[in-house]
Write a protein that holds these residues in place. Structure first.
Motif, PDB file in Angstrom:
ATOM      1  N   ARG A  82     -32.514  20.216 -78.580  1.00 16.72           N
ATOM      2  CA  ARG A  82     -33.234  18.995 -78.207  1.00 16.72           C
ATOM      3  C   ARG A  82     -34.280  19.291 -77.131  1.00 16.72           C
ATOM      4  N   ARG A  83     -33.928  20.111 -76.170  1.00 15.33           N
ATOM      5  CA  ARG A  83     -34.892  20.449 -75.107  1.00 15.33           C
ATOM      6  C   ARG A  83     -36.100  21.180 -75.683  1.00 15.33           C
ATOM      7  N   ILE A  84     -35.851  22.108 -76.608  1.00 14.64           N
ATOM      8  CA  ILE A  84     -36.955  22.866 -77.197  1.00 14.64           C
ATOM      9  C   ILE A  84     -37.846  21.953 -78.026  1.00 14.64           C
ATOM     10  N   MET A  85     -37.261  21.032 -78.768  1.00 12.80           N
ATOM     11  CA  MET A  85     -38.071  20.095 -79.549  1.00 12.80           C
ATOM     12  C   MET A  85     -38.890  19.191 -78.638  1.00 12.80           C
ATOM     13  N   MET A  86     -38.353  18.822 -77.476  1.00  9.61           N
ATOM     14  CA  MET A  86     -39.147  18.021 -76.534  1.00  9.61           C
ATOM     15  C   MET A  86     -40.306  18.832 -75.971  1.00  9.61           C
ATOM     16  N   VAL A  87     -40.085  20.123 -75.723  1.00  8.38           N
ATOM     17  CA  VAL A  87     -41.168  20.988 -75.250  1.00  8.38           C
ATOM     18  C   VAL A  87     -42.331  20.961 -76.234  1.00  8.38           C
ATOM     19  N   ASN A  88     -42.014  20.867 -77.523  1.00  5.26           N
ATOM     20  CA  ASN A  88     -43.024  20.897 -78.570  1.00  5.26           C
ATOM     21  C   ASN A  88     -43.436  19.501 -79.039  1.00  5.26           C
ATOM     22  N   SER A  89     -43.088  18.466 -78.273  1.00  6.66           N
ATOM     23  CA  SER A  89     -43.450  17.075 -78.600  1.00  6.66           C
ATOM     24  C   SER A  89     -42.930  16.641 -79.968  1.00  6.66           C
ATOM     25  N   MET A  90     -41.819  17.229 -80.401  1.00  6.21           N
ATOM     26  CA  MET A  90     -41.211  16.857 -81.673  1.00  6.21           C
ATOM     27  C   MET A  90     -40.020  15.931 -81.488  1.00  6.21           C
ATOM     28  N   LEU A  91     -39.734  15.575 -80.251  1.00  5.01           N
ATOM     29  CA  LEU A  91     -38.608  14.700 -79.962  1.00  5.01           C
ATOM     30  C   LEU A  91     -38.927  13.926 -78.696  1.00  5.01           C
ATOM     31  N   SER A  92     -38.689  12.632 -78.711  1.00  6.59           N
ATOM     32  CA  SER A  92     -38.913  11.815 -77.529  1.00  6.59           C
ATOM     33  C   SER A  92     -37.680  11.849 -76.637  1.00  6.59           C
ATOM     34  N   PRO A  93     -37.835  11.666 -75.329  1.00  7.42           N
ATOM     35  CA  PRO A  93     -36.657  11.624 -74.456  1.00  7.42           C
ATOM     36  C   PRO A  93     -35.654  10.552 -74.875  1.00  7.42           C
ATOM     37  N   ALA A  94     -36.149   9.409 -75.355  1.00  4.19           N
ATOM     38  CA  ALA A  94     -35.233   8.346 -75.788  1.00  4.19           C
ATOM     39  C   ALA A  94     -34.386   8.804 -76.965  1.00  4.19           C
ATOM     40  N   GLN A  95     -35.010   9.459 -77.948  1.00  5.49           N
ATOM     41  CA  GLN A  95     -34.252   9.904 -79.115  1.00  5.49           C
ATOM     42  C   GLN A  95     -33.346  11.076 -78.776  1.00  5.49           C
ATOM     43  N   ALA A  96     -33.749  11.899 -77.805  1.00  4.84           N
ATOM     44  CA  ALA A  96     -32.930  13.045 -77.423  1.00  4.84           C
ATOM     45  C   ALA A  96     -31.570  12.622 -76.880  1.00  4.84           C
ATOM     46  N   ALA A  97     -31.468  11.394 -76.387  1.00  2.55           N
ATOM     47  CA  ALA A  97     -30.200  10.896 -75.849  1.00  2.55           C
ATOM     48  C   ALA A  97     -29.333  10.211 -76.903  1.00  2.55           C
ATOM     49  N   ARG A  98     -29.835  10.109 -78.143  1.00  3.21           N
ATOM     50  CA  ARG A  98     -29.125   9.367 -79.192  1.00  3.21           C
ATOM     51  C   ARG A  98     -28.110  10.253 -79.903  1.00  3.21           C
ATOM     52  N   GLN A  99     -27.230   9.591 -80.683  1.00  5.36           N
ATOM     53  CA  GLN A  99     -26.199  10.328 -81.413  1.00  5.36           C
ATOM     54  C   GLN A  99     -26.110   9.821 -82.850  1.00  5.36           C
ATOM     55  N   ASP A 100     -24.920   9.328 -83.253  1.00  6.97           N
ATOM     56  CA  ASP A 100     -24.657   8.973 -84.655  1.00  6.97           C
ATOM     57  C   ASP A 100     -25.629   7.920 -85.172  1.00  6.97           C
ATOM     58  N   GLY A 101     -26.097   8.123 -86.405  1.00  8.90           N
ATOM     59  CA  GLY A 101     -26.963   7.165 -87.061  1.00  8.90           C
ATOM     60  C   GLY A 101     -28.419   7.256 -86.648  1.00  8.90           C
ATOM     61  N   CYS A 102     -28.755   8.188 -85.766  1.00  6.77           N
ATOM     62  CA  CYS A 102     -30.124   8.349 -85.284  1.00  6.77           C
ATOM     63  C   CYS A 102     -30.687   9.655 -85.854  1.00  6.77           C
ATOM     64  N   HIS A 103     -31.892   9.589 -86.400  1.00  2.00           N
ATOM     65  CA  HIS A 103     -32.454  10.722 -87.125  1.00  2.00           C
ATOM     66  C   HIS A 103     -33.850  11.057 -86.620  1.00  2.00           C
ATOM     67  N   VAL A 104     -34.246  12.328 -86.815  1.00  3.03           N
ATOM     68  CA  VAL A 104     -35.605  12.775 -86.509  1.00  3.03           C
ATOM     69  C   VAL A 104     -36.140  13.501 -87.732  1.00  3.03           C
ATOM     70  N   LEU A 105     -37.390  13.208 -88.078  1.00  2.00           N
ATOM     71  CA  LEU A 105     -38.078  13.874 -89.176  1.00  2.00           C
ATOM     72  C   LEU A 105     -39.407  14.401 -88.653  1.00  2.00           C
ATOM     73  N   VAL A 106     -39.734  15.658 -88.987  1.00  2.00           N
ATOM     74  CA  VAL A 106     -40.989  16.273 -88.559  1.00  2.00           C
ATOM     75  C   VAL A 106     -41.712  16.769 -89.802  1.00  2.00           C
ATOM     76  N   SER A 107     -42.996  16.428 -89.914  1.00  2.00           N
ATOM     77  CA  SER A 107     -43.764  16.853 -91.082  1.00  2.00           C
ATOM     78  C   SER A 107     -43.920  18.363 -91.104  1.00  2.00           C
ATOM     79  N   HIS A 108     -44.177  18.910 -92.292  1.00  2.37           N
ATOM     80  CA  HIS A 108     -44.294  20.365 -92.412  1.00  2.37           C
ATOM     81  C   HIS A 108     -45.499  20.894 -91.631  1.00  2.37           C
ATOM     82  N   LYS A 109     -46.504  20.034 -91.374  1.00  6.76           N
ATOM     83  CA  LYS A 109     -47.647  20.438 -90.555  1.00  6.76           C
ATOM     84  C   LYS A 109     -47.411  20.206 -89.068  1.00  6.76           C
ATOM     85  N   ARG A 110     -46.283  19.598 -88.720  1.00 10.68           N
ATOM     86  CA  ARG A 110     -45.866  19.368 -87.334  1.00 10.68           C
ATOM     87  C   ARG A 110     -46.761  18.383 -86.584  1.00 10.68           C
ATOM     88  N   ASN A 111     -47.493  17.574 -87.316  1.00 11.42           N
ATOM     89  CA  ASN A 111     -48.382  16.608 -86.659  1.00 11.42           C
ATOM     90  C   ASN A 111     -47.952  15.153 -86.856  1.00 11.42           C
TER      91      ASN A 111
END
Length: 376
Positions: A82-111
């Motif tokens: 989670r910390r590494i994804m936040m470094v790369n702006s692929m995860l928000s601090p709010a979502q980094a604190a979430r657990q069950d039922g919470c998902h993250v999707l990143v496009s193949h171009k990472r934008n």
């Protein structure tokens, strides 16, 4: 896509110099939506979050941006991931604190990044570089981004039954933010305003203009590297065109203020700027222990010295700024993954020294600095 594959390449908007003066790092748009008939995430249960995810995920994963990209439910990601994804702006601090039922999707171009059950049921972040240097043009690259965002918005609005009414527009968990559901962001590098202790003045001026600015905490650590996030307030439904024009005009004012302060610092007789840059350079070149905050602040000063022509690099200024962006992120990722709290300062200092030693360069004397640096 596996997480290791996702992290092999860093997002373009965070690697390249966003503009010729290294002021605008990138631009971002945030789209939020909530499903009709479901609790907002702040009042949800594990069952209601699962129901929201079950409804949203098939449609999201069918979109070309996400069909070949990365997807994970938050319990699948460890603390370091989670910390590494936040470094790369692929995860928000709010979502980094979430657990069950919470998902993250990143496009193949990472934008493009989508969060399910973050602060709203669906949150979409779309990124672009801020400017392109001549000869490819020098305007904010928001047009294509907003066109892409509107196309995706239309697809999503056609797929799902989002909470909406004629009076308020699209409903959100914060009633005052209902409407279009779109916010605009500009990521800024403002070392001269930071060094001159003028960010307080800028913040107050932005409040009067109904625009907000705050430090850009990319990974939850208490440092900025002179980076800030300027963001618009959500507007009523149908107001994006008006908000866009006003917001980016304000952003341009901040950029112009930063550039004017840089030139004024160059002209100061007391050598404050040169002393500041020399101290930062000394840390990077000779320190044996560096915190991540010290590294980021020192690299910020090095970027400023590069665009002002105070330090001349054999490869030119823009490859160096790209290199600084890349190496600083790789250092943080490596420190998070392989080094404990005691070893991290040693590793950071060693990596910074190695970067400087790998790039031939020279300091110019004050008399040799042109009064108006290139591209000003």
């Amino acid at each position: 896509m596996k997480l290791s594959t996702l992290l092999k390449e860093q997002p373009e908007h965070l690697m390249e110099p966003g503009d010729c003066q290294d002021t605008v790092i990138g631009v971002m748009a945030r789209l939020v939506r909530n499903l009709k008939g479901h609790r907002f995430p702040g009042w949800s249960t594990a069952e209601s979050r699962a129901a929201v995810a079950e409804q949203l995920l098939p449609g999201l994963l069918s979109l070309p941006d996400f069909s070949k990209g990365f997807h994970a439910e938050m319990p699948e990601l460890g603390f370091d991931d989670r910390r590494i994804m936040m470094v790369n702006s692929m995860l928000s601090p709010a979502q980094a604190a979430r657990q069950d039922g919470c998902h993250v999707l990143v496009s193949h171009k990472r934008n493009v990044v989508a969060f399910v059950n973050e602060e709203e049921h669906l949150v979409l972040h779309m990124f672009r570089q801020g400017y392109k240097c001549p000869p490819k043009g020098d305007t904010m690259r928001t047009g294509h981004m907003l066109n892409d965002l509107q196309k995706m918005r239309d697809k999503l609005d056609g797929m799902f039954d989002f909470a909406h009414n004629a009076q308020d527009g699209y409903l959100t968990s914060m009633p005052g933010e209902s409407g279009d559901g779109i916010q605009l962001f500009v990521m800024l590098h403002l070392p001269a305003l930071t060094f001159s202790n003028m960010m307080g003045q800028v913040t107050k001026a932005m409040e009067k203009l109904h625009v907000s600015i705050s430090p850009f905490y990319s990974d939850g650590q208490d440092d900025t590297g002179s980076r800030y996030m300027l963001y618009s307030l959500p507007g009523p439904e149908g107001s994006l065109g008006e908000v866009k024009g006003y917001f980016f005009e304000v952003a341009q004012r901040v950029v112009e203020r930063e550039l004017s302060v840089r030139l004024r610092l160059l002209e100061e007789p007391g050598m404050r700027l040169f002393d500041h840059i020399g101290r930062a350079y000394g840390l990077l070149k000779y320190a044996r222990r560096l915190s991540i905050k010290e590294m980021r602040d020192a690299f910020s000063s090095l970027r400023l010295a590069t665009v002002l022509g105070i330090i001349k690099w054999d490869v030119g200024p823009y490859p160096i700024i790209r290199g600084i962006n890349r190496v600083s992120r790789l250092i943080v990722q490596e420190a998070i993954t392989h080094h404990g709290d005691e070893q991290t300062p040693l590793f950071v200092a060693t990596a910074c020294r190695a970067f400087l030693e790998s790039q031939p360069h020279e300091f110019l004397t004050h008399a040799d600095i042109p009064p108006y640096p290139e591209n000003y």
